[in-house]
Design a protein around this motif. Sequence first.
Motif, PDB file in Angstrom:
ATOM      1  N   GLU A 159      19.470  26.777 101.911  1.00  0.00           N
ATOM      2  CA  GLU A 159      18.208  26.095 102.172  1.00  0.00           C
ATOM      3  C   GLU A 159      18.037  24.850 101.299  1.00  0.00           C
ATOM      4  O   GLU A 159      18.250  24.888 100.087  1.00  0.00           O
ATOM      5  N   ARG A 205       9.371  10.749  88.070  1.00  0.00           N
ATOM      6  CA  ARG A 205       9.368  11.113  89.485  1.00  0.00           C
ATOM      7  C   ARG A 205       9.585   9.847  90.298  1.00  0.00           C
ATOM      8  O   ARG A 205       8.908   8.852  90.068  1.00  0.00           O
ATOM      9  N   ARG A 214      18.922  25.488  79.711  1.00  0.00           N
ATOM     10  CA  ARG A 214      19.299  25.677  78.306  1.00  0.00           C
ATOM     11  C   ARG A 214      20.719  26.243  78.203  1.00  0.00           C
ATOM     12  O   ARG A 214      21.521  25.809  77.374  1.00  0.00           O
ATOM     13  N   GLU A 215      21.036  27.203  79.044  1.00  0.00           N
ATOM     14  CA  GLU A 215      22.379  27.802  78.989  1.00  0.00           C
ATOM     15  C   GLU A 215      23.445  26.750  79.301  1.00  0.00           C
ATOM     16  O   GLU A 215      24.496  26.697  78.656  1.00  0.00           O
ATOM     17  N   PRO A 252      16.538  19.541  76.943  1.00  0.00           N
ATOM     18  CA  PRO A 252      17.876  19.665  77.532  1.00  0.00           C
ATOM     19  C   PRO A 252      18.276  18.353  78.213  1.00  0.00           C
ATOM     20  O   PRO A 252      17.414  17.558  78.597  1.00  0.00           O
ATOM     21  N   MET A 283      23.861  32.823  73.734  1.00  0.00           N
ATOM     22  CA  MET A 283      23.381  31.968  74.820  1.00  0.00           C
ATOM     23  C   MET A 283      21.859  31.893  74.913  1.00  0.00           C
ATOM     24  O   MET A 283      21.304  31.504  75.936  1.00  0.00           O
ATOM     25  N   THR A 284      21.177  32.277  73.843  1.00  0.00           N
ATOM     26  CA  THR A 284      19.724  32.085  73.817  1.00  0.00           C
ATOM     27  C   THR A 284      19.369  31.334  72.541  1.00  0.00           C
ATOM     28  O   THR A 284      20.106  31.406  71.543  1.00  0.00           O
ATOM     29  N   ARG A 344      19.914  24.821  92.301  1.00  0.00           N
ATOM     30  CA  ARG A 344      20.542  25.799  91.402  1.00  0.00           C
ATOM     31  C   ARG A 344      20.956  27.058  92.158  1.00  0.00           C
ATOM     32  O   ARG A 344      21.998  27.637  91.887  1.00  0.00           O
ATOM     33  N   ALA A 345      20.110  27.466  93.100  1.00  0.00           N
ATOM     34  CA  ALA A 345      20.454  28.667  93.872  1.00  0.00           C
ATOM     35  C   ALA A 345      21.735  28.429  94.664  1.00  0.00           C
ATOM     36  O   ALA A 345      22.618  29.293  94.721  1.00  0.00           O
ATOM     37  N   THR A 362      14.951  20.481  96.094  1.00  0.00           N
ATOM     38  CA  THR A 362      14.283  20.898  94.858  1.00  0.00           C
ATOM     39  C   THR A 362      15.331  21.414  93.885  1.00  0.00           C
ATOM     40  O   THR A 362      16.452  21.765  94.279  1.00  0.00           O
ATOM     41  N   ARG A 363      14.937  21.486  92.628  1.00  0.00           N
ATOM     42  CA  ARG A 363      15.871  21.988  91.621  1.00  0.00           C
ATOM     43  C   ARG A 363      16.167  23.471  91.874  1.00  0.00           C
ATOM     44  O   ARG A 363      17.287  23.927  91.689  1.00  0.00           O
ATOM     45  N   VAL A 364      15.141  24.185  92.311  1.00  0.00           N
ATOM     46  CA  VAL A 364      15.327  25.613  92.585  1.00  0.00           C
ATOM     47  C   VAL A 364      16.390  25.803  93.668  1.00  0.00           C
ATOM     48  O   VAL A 364      17.316  26.614  93.512  1.00  0.00           O
ATOM     49  N   HIS A 365      16.282  25.048  94.733  1.00  0.00           N
ATOM     50  CA  HIS A 365      17.275  25.152  95.808  1.00  0.00           C
ATOM     51  C   HIS A 365      18.657  24.735  95.319  1.00  0.00           C
ATOM     52  O   HIS A 365      19.664  25.351  95.656  1.00  0.00           O
ATOM     53  N   ASP A 404      12.999  14.188  82.624  1.00  0.00           N
ATOM     54  CA  ASP A 404      12.570  15.184  83.612  1.00  0.00           C
ATOM     55  C   ASP A 404      11.128  14.959  84.052  1.00  0.00           C
ATOM     56  O   ASP A 404      10.675  15.537  85.035  1.00  0.00           O
ATOM     57  N   ASP A 405      10.405  14.150  83.309  1.00  0.00           N
ATOM     58  CA  ASP A 405       9.029  13.848  83.712  1.00  0.00           C
ATOM     59  C   ASP A 405       8.966  12.678  84.694  1.00  0.00           C
ATOM     60  O   ASP A 405       7.906  12.379  85.232  1.00  0.00           O
TER      61      ASP A 405
END
Lengths: 165, 858
Positions: free
Chosen positions: B212, B181, B423-424, B340, B786-787, B265-266, B260-263, B178-179
């Motif tokens: 998006e 790029r 993680r989940e 993960p 799940m935590t 996953r959303a 992006t990862r945020v986009h 994940d590091d």
Amino acid sequence: MSGENAGNEFFRLTVNGIDHDVRDAWVGESLLYVLRERLGLPGTKGACEQGECGSCTVLMDGEAVCACLVMAASAVDSEIVTVEGLSTDGEPTDVQNTFVAAGGVQCGFCTPGLIVAVHHLLDRTPNPTDLEIREAISGNICRCTGYGRIFEAVRLARDARLAGG
Amino acid sequence: MVNGTPVEVRQSHPHLLSALREELNITSPKDGCSPSGQCGCCTVLIDGKAVVSCQTSLEKVAGKSVVTLEGVDETERSRFASAFAACGGLQCGFCIPGIVVRAKAQIDKKGAALKREDMARHLGAHLCRCTGYAKILEAIEHVAKGDIPPMPIVAGVGSRTPKYEAHALALGDRGYIDDLRVPGMLHAALHFTAHTRATIRSIRTDAARAAEGVRAVFTADDIPGELMVGIIHKDWPVMIPVGGRSSYGGDVLAIVVADTRVHARAAAALIDVDYEVHTPITDVDVALSTSEVAVWQTADNVLSTSEYRRGDVEAAFTDGAHVIAETFQTQRIEHAFLEPEATLAVPSGSVETGTLHVYSGGQGIWDDRNDIARVLGVGNDRVTVELITNGGAFGGKEDMSNQAHAALAAWLLRVPVKCVLSREESFLMHAKRHPIRMRYEISCTAEGRLTGLRVRAVGDSGAYASVGMKVLERMAGHASGPYHVPAIDVQAIAVRTNNPVGGAFRGFGANQAQFAMEGMLDRLAERVGISGWEIRHRNVIRPGMVWGPGQIMDDGCDGALACLEEIKPHYDAARAAGKAVGLGLGLKNSGLGNGFKEITKAVVRIEEDDTLEIRHGWTEMGQGINTIALQVAIEELRDVLDIDTSKIRVVVDTTRELGLGQTTGSRGTLMGAGAVQAACRAARNAGLTRGVDHVGEYRVDWTTKLGDPGVANPIIHSTFGYASQLAIIDRESGKVERVVAAHDVGRAMNPTLCEGQIEGSIHMGLGYALTEDFPSDPSTGMPTNMTLRSLGILRAKDVPLMDVILVERPQPDAPYGIKGVGEIGLVPTAGAVAAALHDLDGTWRTQLPMRRAGAEDE
């Protein structure tokens, strides 16, 4: 992501003594995400995003916090120190060296967070007892070492500092 | 003129970089942002000056001398490479060639007088997203001054050589996947099934596609090759297609790729699936009795049956002075490795002829390579998998997780794609430790000598095969622990259900079996009226005796008795001090055995400048296999080669055919050391020729299958490690206050790493014994914890004192006498703790975990 969140949020974070402008961030982004993905500081690791593993530990105004639980936008007036900023001269810190010497690093994923937590401990409590050491890093999960080598590393760093080393 | 050779190129290139990379195939200048000239990755020398080549027209360089890193003298190249490695000056490495070119230009000009701040100013033309530049400047300073820094105290076999890359790890510098790029990289997120057993009626992707930042959405229909993957059985669908049926909570239905990862996953949450939900089969007894099949595309809920018998168990039970029976139940647990799962796939060229480079943290990258190529429908030669040292695995990264998904997305889009699980998602997706129900019946003489053992075991293997049949095979093989039992009858069944997949996890069936076996031994000791130590001493397996399924044990097995004797004074002292005390003795195979032909190779290359490159087939996951590999090379070559330890490089990628299967079964050090040793000897025999691959091989191909009725004395494993552990409980607080662990590792290749393995195992073993659990909901098959907090992992403050005693009884015929240490550390722990708890309160335990919060004895 809806359009209203994506726009032009702007704030400034002070990380490792350097001001960074964070632009176009969604207002709910965690400090962890902003550090890693926007500021290019991957030393802070994300392992749960639940505040339970301690891998993303950073210092916020001298307090150890889980960067995944802090909203970046709420950290604007704080001094943030990450694992990258612990050393001032580019050399490993005393704690980093004792982690290596004691064999406290296996897979290494939890290590940066532990290093920050141990600096936090030793800077406030120069002569911690074994119990204080245990409590100080109980927010950090290590799945490899069983902590034995890590305790030893902290003791070595403590003793070296006390000896003026 | 490029690198000293006159060349002609087409006029049509937009800039020099394009001509170099695309026509001349000179690839050290990297394309990070062409043609904008902002990243510096494509820097080259033109008449000795550093210039970004994507901003340089061909007309401008006609008749001039262009130099790239390919044209730099090898000694100088390796000086830079060593300095950057030793200083930790590189992570993903993409920016480094350009920076090295810039540094070379400055050093050529100013030599040792080059000031750090001046170099820093010149680096203003370069972007590095990973390092923060400090290490780069340090490395450059070293090159300028001509003092390449050595790695500290690196030595041969038996030394406490610091872990390879340890400083970089401690600094948070060493990149995990994940590091990494890569320019133009997109992010993939997965959409998981909502039901563990449901027919997929439709998958609507339009809302996700419209979200998006989304570039593409892929489903099973987009897979050009095979749908099914798997280490042993190809029964694990990369995605469930419409019309197919989900089989556990980790099944994937779609891949969303976004900027992006945020986009990503959303948008993945917007995938709309129509399910026809079926009742999941979550109970092994239901699975064994029903006519319904739990798992899609399988014919039967019995995954495997492992069985053997020897001698007359019925007669033993009839004649035995003491005969007892007990049923044990162990729990499912989660690896909770800290990193993960992450995969980065980088394509080049076209779908028709191009290739794919995959960065994987998997435990068997050749298996990853083969399965990714299957999914893409191409030959293995078009996929390269490179290991990026992972952040912990413990068996949980043997099966592919998101490797195929990232690879598929990158392959179809022809851009780099990274996929990192939350993680989940990590909890949902990878295989866990098997819950096993074990019925033990055992008999002994009046003196406590074992006479007969019958074991019937049923393990919940979850949906897909993974290595579940092997886990139950290992459970069966280790059913009797490290003891001699004249008559034995064992059967272990692996059952498919809709629960989380059961697969590899440190100990691999041996833990479950020996929790039960140790419990039986302690119960018998009480009947006979002797101590736990004494009954083990009377029955421990010794060289030449028949063990388990009939194996005649070799001289290596004197380690079992040695561990028992090492622990005796500690056992006696704790009892004399009035503590509640429990003892466990265990063995664990090293290597797969059971008739499997295990072959591994290694390559040693000595470059002109004496840089030593070691390539092996094993995954570095924190255990230190890279360190072991370099220690072996030092051991084998130091008398004939002047080794600069700062110039040793350990590489694991599939560009050579070195690997055979997974980094598993405590075999990495055993087999890896054997292969590196052989490669070094090949190098010596070839006169240490520079610049070529010296290949060595290590094989274990003489073992025999478990349960073959035609073989009276099978050798199911070539090698075992042995351990005794003492759990000491304070009677007042009821807490485990100390664990003493005597481990026969054959040879402690690196005592620091060895102790680290054992301490980490004890921590994990105490969690397994006392608090860890990963149950699933019986009505849905979905995991309920799940935590990370809910897993019950012991925190640092809860860890007792641990005393590790290293015992070294060499294994005959193994390199340096190695026995393996990766898993044995938690094999005896649960049994020892159970015995200590019994000593504390008089209650025998039959279930794990024994002190789950809220449980009555907490």
